[in-house]
Design an enzyme around this catalytic site. Structure first.
Site, PDB file in Angstrom:
ATOM      1  N   LYS A 160     -39.851  21.276  21.689  1.00  0.00           N
ATOM      2  CA  LYS A 160     -38.675  21.087  22.811  1.00  0.00           C
ATOM      3  C   LYS A 160     -39.492  20.644  24.126  1.00  0.00           C
ATOM      4  O   LYS A 160     -40.561  21.192  24.265  1.00  0.00           O
ATOM      5  CB  LYS A 160     -38.244  22.646  23.015  1.00  0.00           C
ATOM      6  CG  LYS A 160     -36.898  22.325  23.721  1.00  0.00           C
ATOM      7  CD  LYS A 160     -36.175  24.018  23.468  1.00  0.00           C
ATOM      8  CE  LYS A 160     -34.921  24.376  24.477  1.00  0.00           C
ATOM      9  NZ  LYS A 160     -34.499  25.392  24.196  1.00  0.00           N
TER      10      LYS A 160
ATOM     11  N   SER B 212     -29.579  25.575  23.540  1.00  0.00           N
ATOM     12  CA  SER B 212     -30.006  24.523  24.197  1.00  0.00           C
ATOM     13  C   SER B 212     -31.195  23.552  23.331  1.00  0.00           C
ATOM     14  O   SER B 212     -31.403  22.332  23.643  1.00  0.00           O
ATOM     15  CB  SER B 212     -30.739  25.093  25.518  1.00  0.00           C
ATOM     16  OG  SER B 212     -31.842  25.654  25.219  1.00  0.00           O
TER      17      SER B 212
ATOM     18  N   SER C  26     -29.934  29.759  21.969  1.00  0.00           N
ATOM     19  CA  SER C  26     -30.702  28.370  21.988  1.00  0.00           C
ATOM     20  C   SER C  26     -31.224  27.922  20.730  1.00  0.00           C
ATOM     21  O   SER C  26     -31.396  26.513  20.288  1.00  0.00           O
ATOM     22  CB  SER C  26     -31.411  28.116  23.169  1.00  0.00           C
ATOM     23  OG  SER C  26     -30.780  27.958  24.281  1.00  0.00           O
TER      24      SER C  26
END
Ligand SMILES: *[C@@H]1O[C@H](CO)[C@@H](O)[C@H](O)[C@H]1NC(C)=O
Ligand SMILES: *[C@@H]1O[C@H](CO)[C@@H](O)[C@H](O)[C@H]1NC(C)=O
Ligand SMILES: *[C@@H]1O[C@H](CO)[C@@H](O)[C@H](O)[C@H]1NC(C)=O
Ligand SMILES: *[C@@H]1O[C@H](CO)[C@@H](O)[C@H](O)[C@H]1NC(C)=O
Ligand SMILES: *[C@@H]1O[C@H](CO)[C@@H](O)[C@H](O)[C@H]1NC(C)=O
Ligand SMILES: *[C@@H]1O[C@H](CO)[C@@H](O)[C@H](O)[C@H]1NC(C)=O
Ligand SMILES: *[C@@H]1O[C@H](CO)[C@@H](O)[C@H](O)[C@H]1NC(C)=O
Ligand SMILES: *[C@@H]1O[C@H](CO)[C@@H](O)[C@H](O)[C@H]1NC(C)=O
Ligand SMILES: *[C@@H]1O[C@H](CO)[C@@H](O)[C@H](O)[C@H]1NC(C)=O
Length: 517
Positions: free
Chosen positions: A112, A192, A216
């Site tokens: 990420k 996310s 997330s």
């Protein structure tokens, strides 16, 4: 649009990487081995049998990125050194280096974009405000991955600032654009860690890492039909990850299978001197690691609790009710005791971040922690949360990005520090809710896990630092995925992996996406 031109740049960069390689990966010439959908264990076996190289694996994923990424925007940057790293991995394996035939050695992994890497990749949490910032060193998880020989493939799109800006929708970032759900492109991809989930779902990379502060990892995992592990707080290092709060932030695997997720967890869990909380949490790591818990009989003797309200409150007869009725039967048939109709004290308060204290505590901590992160960068266009707020205001007025707000940034900037009595009261309230709620439920009924679906449970996990695993559990009539989630007390990863793996092997629900509109 800045984002569109960024995507053209990514495409060009990829073409340059690929032109330099002899194209036409035909791994299946000699065998019927197929890279798409292969697990880490299968890839390692193929390396060992000399029917696959890391270079071929990386070339396959690069071709997938060229084919798919412009449609769903899972990946912001591909590592320009990825083929060199693959060649190094192949050479180490051919040289018979002892630790080169197991774990993640030679396997490409996507990080990420909030996880720092000291290489040619940028670390920006999706925001142009951090483009050009220079990190002091690899994040703790990136360092552990490199040490095991994993190949850092690139950076994944995300909800900008890990969804702590307040304003932009799930999966959108200035740098990455809007990431989409590859099953039903109009469906919510959640966030996310959106790019991590959709990229493994669509076979653009072998495995990925996400982060969870509240939902997330679990959210995008269920929404994109992949497996996500949200580990116990500080089981994995948060050092070098763009922070929200050390009280809740976690780094975990997002993969196509429970098996892959266990391999990734083995690679990243453990002590990191740059995140001292890992010192106590690493006592939870079992000798021999997590892969040993991939046991298809893992449901035998397990006690699983169901709290219908609010986790399974759909109408009788709905497709959801039918699907979970069947799943509960499967769990029993495989040897688990399902304890139904349980209650968690004050559950509505636990799940409401304003009432529990989570919102004000996180907001207070974010300002302090982000300012520290920004001050420790070697160089950076912004040095404080106030700078980030000014950047967003300025940037929006340039009309290069949609006019999304930044309500969480503004609220955090307004907080007055951790000595504020309101903050102290919030911490005390969360502690009491956790002890009298989930901890009491698990101990009173001697449970190994509580079963939930989707990401409704994540505030409970967040404020208690608890682990969970989401596993694919079905598809709605429109094709949008849903998941089942197994939640435990701190350090319960071994039994959660046993439960999740046995459920996955008994049901085998996941199928690759078909990009419905
Ligand atoms: C091809 O696939 C079949 C069925 O999955 C398997 O039994 C066989 O061993 C495979 N052949 C090779 C050469 O890998
Ligand atoms: C990192 O950002 C710089 C500045 O925009 C850019 O030139 C570079 O290509 C980026 N790195 C990668 C790997 O995309
Ligand atoms: C792999 O083996 C080499 C040589 O024995 C050693 O230097 C290196 O630290 C090992 N790496 C890991 C991750 O164990
Ligand atoms: C798998 O689980 C079963 C049931 O708990 C147990 O009897 C068996 O020993 C386990 N297998 C391994 C390899 O741990
Ligand atoms: C998640 O599950 C809960 C409980 O079944 C349900 O009330 C809620 O609408 C679901 N949310 C989403 C986004 O699917
Ligand atoms: C669903 O059915 C069960 C019995 O099968 C019943 O106990 C329950 O009250 C029903 N729930 C709703 C929401 O109708
Ligand atoms: C605002 O934009 C202008 C023009 O690009 C730039 O010179 C200035 O540094 C920006 N200010 C901030 C706070 O980003
Ligand atoms: C900031 O704090 C002031 C004073 O407590 C309050 O009136 C204002 O609404 C707050 N602003 C935000 C964005 O929270
Ligand atoms: C539930 O919350 C109420 C109101 O804050 C509190 O008085 C009560 O003690 C709580 N119950 C438990 C079991 O924690």
């Amino acid at each position: 649009m800045a984002t569109q031109s960024h995507h053209r740049i990514l495409q060009c960069a990829l073409l340059l990487v690929i032109i330099s390689c002899s194209f036409g990966v035909n791994v299946s010439a000699a065998t019927n081995f197929s890279i798409a959908e292969a697990t880490v264990a299968e890839l390692q076996a193929a390396f060992k049998q000399n029917i696959l190289t890391s270079r071929q694996l990386v070339e396959f994923y690069l071709s997938q990125v060229l084919k798919i990424n412009s449609r769903i925007r899972g990946i912001i940057e591909v590592n320009p050194d990825v083929l060199t790293l693959a060649d190094q991995a192949d050479q180490e394996r051919w040289a018979g280096s002892p630790n080169s035939t197991s774990g993640l050695h030679g396997i490409p992994i996507l990080l990420k974009d909030n996880m720092g890497t000291k290489d040619k990749l940028n670390t920006t949490a999706g925001s142009f405000a951090l483009l050009g910032s220079v990190v002091p060193r690899d994040s703790g998880v990136a360092a552990k991955l490199r040490a095991t020989g994993a190949i850092i493939f690139g950076k994944a799109g995300l909800s900008e600032w890990a969804h702590y800006r307040g304003g932009p929708p799930s999966g959108w970032s200035g740098r990455g654009g809007q990431a989409l759900n590859p099953y039903v492109m109009s469906a919510d991809p959640r966030g996310s860690s959106t790019g991590s989930a959709i990229s493994v779902a669509s076979n653009m990379v072998a495995v990925a890492l996400g982060t969870e502060t509240d939902g997330s990892i679990i959210g995008p995992s269920y929404a994109n039909s992949v497996v996500g592990i949200k580990p116990t707080l500080a089981l994995t290092s948060r050092a070098g990850v763009v922070p929200i709060t050390a009280r809740q932030d976690t780094v975990g695997p997002i993969c196509r299978t429970v098996s892959d997720a266990a391999y990734v967890l083995d690679a990243i869990a453990g002590y990191d001197p740059y995140d001292t909380a890992t010192s106590t949490a690493s006592e939870f790591i079992p000798p021999g690691g997590y892969v040993q818990f991939l046991n298809a009989s893992g449901l035998k003797g397990k006690r699983l609790g169901i709290v219908r309200n609010p986790f399974f409150n759909f109408p009788n007869g709905s497709y959801m009710a039918q699907a979970f009725q069947k799943h509960f039967q499967t769990l029993s048939q495989n040897g688990a005791t399902v304890v139904d109709n349980l209650v968690i004290a004050n559950i509505s308060m636990i799940l409401n971040s304003s009432l529990s204290g989570e919102a004000i505590a996180t907001s207070t901590e974010f300002k302090v922690t982000l300012n520290t992160y920004l001050s420790e960068l070697v160089s950076s266009p912004i040095r404080t949360l106030a700078d980030a707020i000014a950047f967003n205001l300025n940037y929006s007025t340039l009309e290069m990005i949609p006019q999304y707000g930044q309500s969480l940034f503004l609220a955090a900037e307004n907080t007055t520090g951790t000595s504020n009595p309101v903050y102290q009261a919030a911490l005390a309230n969360m502690k009491s809710l956790t002890e009298n709620g989930f901890v009491k439920l698990m101990t009173d009924y001697n449970l190994d896990a509580m079963i939930t679906m989707n990401d409704t449970v994540t505030p409970l996990l967040a404020i208690g630092g608890f682990p969970a695993i989401s596993v694919p559990a079905g598809y709605a009539p429109n094709g949008a995925p849903f998941g089942i989630c197994f939640n435990g007390l701190q350090g319960y990863e071994p039994r959660l992996i046993e439960i999740a793996y046995a459920f996955e092997q008994a049901t085998k629900i996941r199928k690759p996406p078909s990009f419905l509109v």
